[in-house]
Design an enzyme around this catalytic site. Structure first.
Site, PDB file in Angstrom:
ATOM      1  N   LYS A  38       0.680  -1.120  -0.099  1.00 36.65           N
ATOM      2  CA  LYS A  38       0.015  -0.166   0.199  1.00 36.65           C
ATOM      3  C   LYS A  38       0.893   1.420   0.078  1.00 36.65           C
ATOM      4  O   LYS A  38       0.441   2.414  -0.232  1.00 36.65           O
ATOM      5  CB  LYS A  38      -0.950  -0.153   1.043  1.00 36.65           C
ATOM      6  CG  LYS A  38      -0.592   0.294   2.439  1.00 36.65           C
ATOM      7  CD  LYS A  38      -1.835   0.257   3.633  1.00 36.65           C
ATOM      8  CE  LYS A  38      -1.172   0.336   4.871  1.00 36.65           C
ATOM      9  NZ  LYS A  38      -2.243   0.323   5.922  1.00 36.65           N
ATOM     10  N   GLN A  50      15.723  -2.319  14.601  1.00 34.11           N
ATOM     11  CA  GLN A  50      17.267  -1.756  14.742  1.00 34.11           C
ATOM     12  C   GLN A  50      18.006  -2.811  15.176  1.00 34.11           C
ATOM     13  O   GLN A  50      18.774  -3.084  14.641  1.00 34.11           O
ATOM     14  CB  GLN A  50      16.906  -0.890  16.028  1.00 34.11           C
ATOM     15  CG  GLN A  50      16.470   0.557  15.528  1.00 34.11           C
ATOM     16  CD  GLN A  50      16.319   1.538  16.792  1.00 34.11           C
ATOM     17  OE1 GLN A  50      16.791   1.292  18.084  1.00 34.11           O
ATOM     18  NE2 GLN A  50      15.977   2.600  16.534  1.00 34.11           N
ATOM     19  N   GLU A 118      21.198  -9.121  23.546  1.00 40.94           N
ATOM     20  CA  GLU A 118      19.733  -8.391  23.959  1.00 40.94           C
ATOM     21  C   GLU A 118      19.190  -9.157  25.157  1.00 40.94           C
ATOM     22  O   GLU A 118      19.582 -10.575  25.185  1.00 40.94           O
ATOM     23  CB  GLU A 118      19.014  -8.438  22.680  1.00 40.94           C
ATOM     24  CG  GLU A 118      19.553  -7.400  21.604  1.00 40.94           C
ATOM     25  CD  GLU A 118      18.743  -6.890  20.207  1.00 40.94           C
ATOM     26  OE1 GLU A 118      17.736  -7.564  20.315  1.00 40.94           O
ATOM     27  OE2 GLU A 118      19.329  -6.334  19.467  1.00 40.94           O
ATOM     28  N   HIS A 233       7.628  -2.699  23.673  1.00 40.78           N
ATOM     29  CA  HIS A 233       9.073  -2.742  23.919  1.00 40.78           C
ATOM     30  C   HIS A 233       9.418  -1.694  24.956  1.00 40.78           C
ATOM     31  O   HIS A 233       8.617  -0.715  25.050  1.00 40.78           O
ATOM     32  CB  HIS A 233       9.751  -1.972  22.340  1.00 40.78           C
ATOM     33  CG  HIS A 233      11.210  -2.064  22.216  1.00 40.78           C
ATOM     34  ND1 HIS A 233      11.631  -1.447  23.380  1.00 40.78           N
ATOM     35  CD2 HIS A 233      11.928  -2.813  21.469  1.00 40.78           C
ATOM     36  CE1 HIS A 233      13.103  -1.790  22.869  1.00 40.78           C
ATOM     37  NE2 HIS A 233      13.156  -2.721  21.742  1.00 40.78           N
ATOM     38  N   ARG A 273      11.617  -9.000  27.116  1.00 36.35           N
ATOM     39  CA  ARG A 273      11.115  -7.568  27.230  1.00 36.35           C
ATOM     40  C   ARG A 273       9.794  -7.464  27.835  1.00 36.35           C
ATOM     41  O   ARG A 273       9.113  -6.418  28.337  1.00 36.35           O
ATOM     42  CB  ARG A 273      11.039  -6.834  25.805  1.00 36.35           C
ATOM     43  CG  ARG A 273      10.637  -7.465  24.632  1.00 36.35           C
ATOM     44  CD  ARG A 273      10.863  -6.453  23.598  1.00 36.35           C
ATOM     45  NE  ARG A 273      12.068  -6.702  23.007  1.00 36.35           N
ATOM     46  CZ  ARG A 273      12.377  -6.710  21.692  1.00 36.35           C
ATOM     47  NH1 ARG A 273      11.266  -6.570  20.773  1.00 36.35           N
ATOM     48  NH2 ARG A 273      13.676  -6.531  21.187  1.00 36.35           N
ATOM     49  N   HIS A 332       4.860  -2.913  20.008  1.00 37.47           N
ATOM     50  CA  HIS A 332       5.932  -3.156  19.134  1.00 37.47           C
ATOM     51  C   HIS A 332       5.926  -4.341  18.191  1.00 37.47           C
ATOM     52  O   HIS A 332       6.167  -4.100  16.913  1.00 37.47           O
ATOM     53  CB  HIS A 332       7.362  -3.364  20.053  1.00 37.47           C
ATOM     54  CG  HIS A 332       8.479  -3.558  19.255  1.00 37.47           C
ATOM     55  ND1 HIS A 332       8.965  -2.203  18.604  1.00 37.47           N
ATOM     56  CD2 HIS A 332       9.494  -4.387  19.252  1.00 37.47           C
ATOM     57  CE1 HIS A 332      10.127  -2.798  18.074  1.00 37.47           C
ATOM     58  NE2 HIS A 332      10.473  -4.014  18.348  1.00 37.47           N
ATOM     59  N   ARG A 367       7.667 -12.802  22.180  1.00 35.38           N
ATOM     60  CA  ARG A 367       8.948 -12.953  21.163  1.00 35.38           C
ATOM     61  C   ARG A 367      10.251 -12.728  21.495  1.00 35.38           C
ATOM     62  O   ARG A 367      10.481 -11.622  22.270  1.00 35.38           O
ATOM     63  CB  ARG A 367       8.607 -12.158  19.960  1.00 35.38           C
ATOM     64  CG  ARG A 367       9.834 -12.086  18.876  1.00 35.38           C
ATOM     65  CD  ARG A 367       9.457 -11.220  17.698  1.00 35.38           C
ATOM     66  NE  ARG A 367       9.489  -9.737  17.774  1.00 35.38           N
ATOM     67  CZ  ARG A 367      10.422  -9.044  18.048  1.00 35.38           C
ATOM     68  NH1 ARG A 367      11.685  -9.464  17.738  1.00 35.38           N
ATOM     69  NH2 ARG A 367      10.000  -7.729  18.059  1.00 35.38           N
TER      70      ARG A 367
HETATM   71  C1  SIN Z   1      15.505  -3.576  19.328  1.00 36.25           C
HETATM   72  O1  SIN Z   1      16.541  -3.122  18.481  1.00 36.25           O
HETATM   73  O2  SIN Z   1      15.427  -3.318  20.242  1.00 36.25           O
HETATM   74  C2  SIN Z   1      14.263  -4.107  18.724  1.00 36.25           C
HETATM   75  C3  SIN Z   1      14.569  -5.195  18.245  1.00 36.25           C
HETATM   76  C4  SIN Z   1      13.648  -6.473  18.063  1.00 36.25           C
HETATM   77  O3  SIN Z   1      12.453  -5.958  17.986  1.00 36.25           O
HETATM   78  O4  SIN Z   1      13.751  -7.536  18.281  1.00 36.25           O
END
Ligand code: SIN
Length: 530
Positions: A38, A50, A118, A233, A273, A332, A367
């Site tokens: 779209k 990111q 992470e 997030h 998260r 997110h 996730r």
């Molecule tokens: C982030 O860089 O914190 C996001 C990465 C993600 O959504 O897995």
């Protein structure tokens, strides 16, 4: 003007899942591929990603078993183990495919991948590009390849509904931005149209993320599951900008600290998260404030390591070497979606789904960070292999087991998906007052979803939200044109989310019911909406 075309595969959406499938189908298998989106081809949510791609590319001490274990732990009992095994084992190969297409990931002086850590990962395994501009680099490489390989690319074309004949999906009906409606026919349709972050007033997702593919699938009767699990997030920059600028989880992986407004640390920064967002929300309620702080003052070489974040912060007048950064959780990622088997096939013959629009079973209730780009590339590729094999119907594998009765499931029937003008009736609204009614209804829906169906929910808040969503449905039904269609899709997906969130009377993963704070063993199952 969209020209009717006979295609082998029509991909709806232009993020990592759809474009990796399109390139593989056209280049690797010589299929006639069309892509319909779209916006402009490069205008997908992938571009905003990111942190990076979680994949075992570094060898010892990492292993696919460890990646599997971390994914299952984050998913809080609802991941499909077979789907996760596929993800972690095929993921490294798909990253190599991207590199072969020209995507450049960050490497050290010896040419080894730079790996970031992470939340929820037991060690550093996230590859990244341009510091924290990984999605932009992947999208760049894929868009260039697709422009070369696809037979037709329909940009600025709004997919209205699936074209169904005798229960089989044979294409989509789509409108161009000058209001002409056409049928685009294909032997196979892949919905890779992303998530629905625009359900919420505070989100990292772009304005286009309105759940269009999931809403089309719901209207056509496809099974949808795990839709109550919206990942928030923890570290979106608390700012009036929409979407909210993301401060990558990689910052915490590099040592940035979370502090409340009194300056105190209150949570382990490297938890998955969902746990961090919940702890932040509770602390913000206790202190009656609307943000926390991310303290990245101890991070060396911030502008070199995170150039795009440094630019966003400078635009907001913040210097991470001296300022604590105001943050709050933002919607997110949608962990559920259209139910698929391990090859992306949905419950409707002829229809496949991949990426954020799909529920492949890999994310479960929450996730794991940086598993989403990976999921898109792995399952997008599997769709193409399945199409090439001539598969007609889904197999009882992966999340599909919950839609075929081969694993314990809760079925929620009668999910309301009304509020949709049939395509035959379409004319475009240009009337200013109708457009402003639609904008106001979207705004009310987003605010209600944030307050009543956000990080914390309960029976009363979900019911109150449902009333607002229903009212938005009436406004959408009275209008036509892209703004009304997006609102109708938000209403469809929002209604499904509210139905599932009300039915799941427990707290699990990204779904927290403050009236049912514990997990309930009876809910170790997917809630499937039909
Ligand atoms: C982030 O860089 O914190 C996001 C990465 C993600 O959504 O897995």
């Amino acid at each position: 003007m969209i020209k009717p075309a006979e295609l082998d595969l029509l991909v709806v959406g232009s993020g990592v899942a759809g474009l990796s499938a399109a390139v593989r189908a056209a280049d690797g298998h010589g299929l006639r591929v069309g892509v319909l989106t779209k916006g402009a081809l490069e205008q997908a949510t992938t571009r905003w990603a990111q942190g990076g791609v979680a994949a075992v590319l570094g060898g010892d001490p990492d292993s696919t078993d460890l990646h599997l274990a971390d994914t299952l732990a984050a998913g809080d009992g609802l991941c499909d183990v077979d789907a996760v095994r596929v993800l972690v084992e095929e993921g490294p190969g798909r990253v190599q495919d991207l590199i072969a297409l020209g995507a450049a990931f960050d490497r050290d002086e010896q040419g080894r991948f730079e790996l970031a850590r992470e939340g929820g990962h037991s060690l550093a395994r996230v590859v990244h590009a341009g510091g924290s501009a990984t999605g932009a680099e992947i999208e760049r490489a894929l868009v260039a390849a697709v422009r070369r390989a696809a037979v037709v690319i329909h940009e600025h074309a709004f997919a209205l509904d699936l074209l169904m004949e005798d229960g089989v999906c044979v294409g989509v009906r789509a409108a161009t931005d000058d209001g002409v409606i056409n049928e685009v026919r294909a032997r196979h349709v892949l919905l890779a149209s992303g998530g629905a972050g625009q359900l919420f007033a505070v989100t990292t997702n772009p304005l286009e993320s309105t759940g269009d593919g999931i809403a089309m699938a719901l209207r056509a009767g496809a099974a949808v599951a795990d839709i109550e699990f919206v990942q928030f997030h923890p570290t979106a920059l608390h700012s009036p900008r929409m979407p909210q600028p993301l401060l990558s989880e990689a910052l915490r992986g590099h040592g940035a600290l979370l502090r409340d407004t009194t300056g105190e640390r209150f949570v382990d920064e490297l938890l998955p998260r969902d746990q961090v967002s919940r702890a932040m929300t509770r602390r913000m309620l206790e202190l009656d404030v609307d943000h926390c702080w991310l303290d990245a003052t101890g991070l060396a070489e911030f502008p070199q390591r995170f150039p795009n974040i440094a630019v966003a912060l400078a635009e907001a007048g913040l210097d991470p070497s001296i300022d604590w950064l105001p943050i709050a959780p933002a919607a997110h990622y949608l962990c559920g979606g259209i139910v698929t088997d391990l090859d992306g096939a949905s419950t409707i013959p002829g229809l496949w789904a991949a990426g954020e629009a799909a529920c492949s079973g890999v994310h479960g209730a929450n996730r794991l960070a940086s598993n989403s780009l990976l999921e898109g590339m792995v399952f997008g590729a599997r769709v193409v292999e399945d199409v090439e094999r001539g598969t007609e119907t889904a197999s009882p594998t992966g999340a599909m087991r919950s839609a075929t009765g081969t694993e314990q499931t809760g079925i929620i029937g009668g999910c309301p998906v009304e509020g949709w003008a049939r395509p035959a009736e379409l004319t475009f609204d240009t009337d200013e007052s109708t457009l402003s009614d639609i904008a106001a209804a979207r705004d009310a829906l987003q605010r209600a979803m944030t307050i009543g169906a956000g990080v914390l929910r309960n029976e009363a808040s979900l019911a109150a939200t449902a009333e607002v969503v229903q009212r938005a449905g009436s406004v959408a039904a009275a209008g036509t044109g892209p703004a009304a269609w997006e609102l109708a899709n938000l209403v469809a997906v929002g209604s499904a989310l509210l139905a599932a969130a009300s039915a799941r009377t427990e707290s699990r993963g990204a779904h927290t019911r403050d009236d049912h704070p514990g997990t309930d063993p009876d809910f170790v199952c997917r809630l499937v909406l039909r």
